[in-house]
Design a protein around this motif. Sequence first.
Motif, mmCIF file in Angstrom:
data_model
loop_
_atom_site.group_PDB
_atom_site.id
_atom_site.type_symbol
_atom_site.label_atom_id
_atom_site.label_comp_id
_atom_site.label_asym_id
_atom_site.label_seq_id
_atom_site.Cartn_x
_atom_site.Cartn_y
_atom_site.Cartn_z
ATOM 1 N N ALA A 8 0.827 -1.210 0.000
ATOM 2 C CA ALA A 8 0.000 0.000 0.000
ATOM 3 C C ALA A 8 0.859 1.256 0.000
ATOM 4 C CB ALA A 8 -0.939 -0.002 1.206
ATOM 5 N N PRO A 79 -12.121 6.251 3.380
ATOM 6 C CA PRO A 79 -11.060 5.863 2.437
ATOM 7 C C PRO A 79 -10.707 7.013 1.497
ATOM 8 C CG PRO A 79 -12.751 4.165 2.571
ATOM 9 C CD PRO A 79 -13.275 5.364 3.318
ATOM 10 N N HIS A 83 -7.070 4.396 -1.450
ATOM 11 C CA HIS A 83 -7.787 3.191 -1.044
ATOM 12 C C HIS A 83 -8.723 2.734 -2.169
ATOM 13 C CE1 HIS A 83 -6.900 5.084 2.933
ATOM 14 N NE2 HIS A 83 -6.518 3.855 3.190
ATOM 15 N N CYS A 86 -6.737 1.149 -5.056
ATOM 16 C CA CYS A 86 -6.335 -0.231 -4.760
ATOM 17 C C CYS A 86 -7.515 -1.173 -4.952
ATOM 18 C CB CYS A 86 -5.781 -0.330 -3.340
ATOM 19 S SG CYS A 86 -4.191 0.500 -3.122
ATOM 20 N N ARG A 87 -8.676 -0.770 -4.494
ATOM 21 C CA ARG A 87 -9.871 -1.594 -4.689
ATOM 22 C C ARG A 87 -10.184 -1.731 -6.171
ATOM 23 N NH1 ARG A 87 -15.133 -3.013 -2.910
ATOM 24 N NH2 ARG A 87 -15.864 -4.127 -4.734
ATOM 25 N N THR A 100 -0.559 -3.734 3.828
ATOM 26 C CA THR A 100 -0.526 -2.385 4.364
ATOM 27 C C THR A 100 0.006 -2.399 5.790
ATOM 28 O OG1 THR A 100 -1.812 -0.389 4.868
ATOM 29 C CG2 THR A 100 -2.970 -2.484 5.083
ATOM 30 N N HIS A 107 -8.641 0.225 4.321
ATOM 31 C CA HIS A 107 -8.686 -0.612 3.114
ATOM 32 C C HIS A 107 -9.882 -1.562 3.158
ATOM 33 C CE1 HIS A 107 -5.123 0.580 0.943
ATOM 34 N NE2 HIS A 107 -4.454 0.605 2.073
ATOM 35 N N VAL A 121 -6.614 -8.161 1.444
ATOM 36 C CA VAL A 121 -5.936 -7.143 2.245
ATOM 37 C C VAL A 121 -5.250 -7.794 3.442
ATOM 38 C CG1 VAL A 121 -6.228 -5.045 3.618
ATOM 39 C CG2 VAL A 121 -7.582 -5.370 1.521
#
Length: 130
Positions: A8, A79, A83, A86-87, A100, A107, A121
């Motif tokens: 992250a 977020p 965040h 990343c999703r 992370t 997250h 995660v």
Amino acid sequence: GGSWSAPARAYRSRPAFPTSDRKGGLFETIRSRFGDRFPEVLSRPETLLSRSFVTRHPDAWRDEISPWLATWKQSAARPTSTHHFCRWLHDQGVLARLYTQNVDGLHTHEDLFTATWAEKVVECHGSIRD
């Protein structure tokens, strides 16, 4: 194309709430709130969040520190674009795992949560939302 894992930290953005020594941050707050009772947190505030601290002070952890952490500035924390990015990478099938070191739990915040995402995660230092 295969999938890949990303730390992250590689996708840095402004934190949802300050966790470092910044004014009003978590570490500064730990020092001022718990420093008199637990002098070790004055020089290393992260000690309060360690397993060894919990082992040495189980009553204080259970009765005071853990409940305080559970409410510390979390209600407003949301977020960030990082965040969400990343999703999005996960949704595109290109992110195999996300590691992370953040303890904010953002997250896996409800705004981003799905069971398959949560499995990807890895919160290396845990989460204050737990």
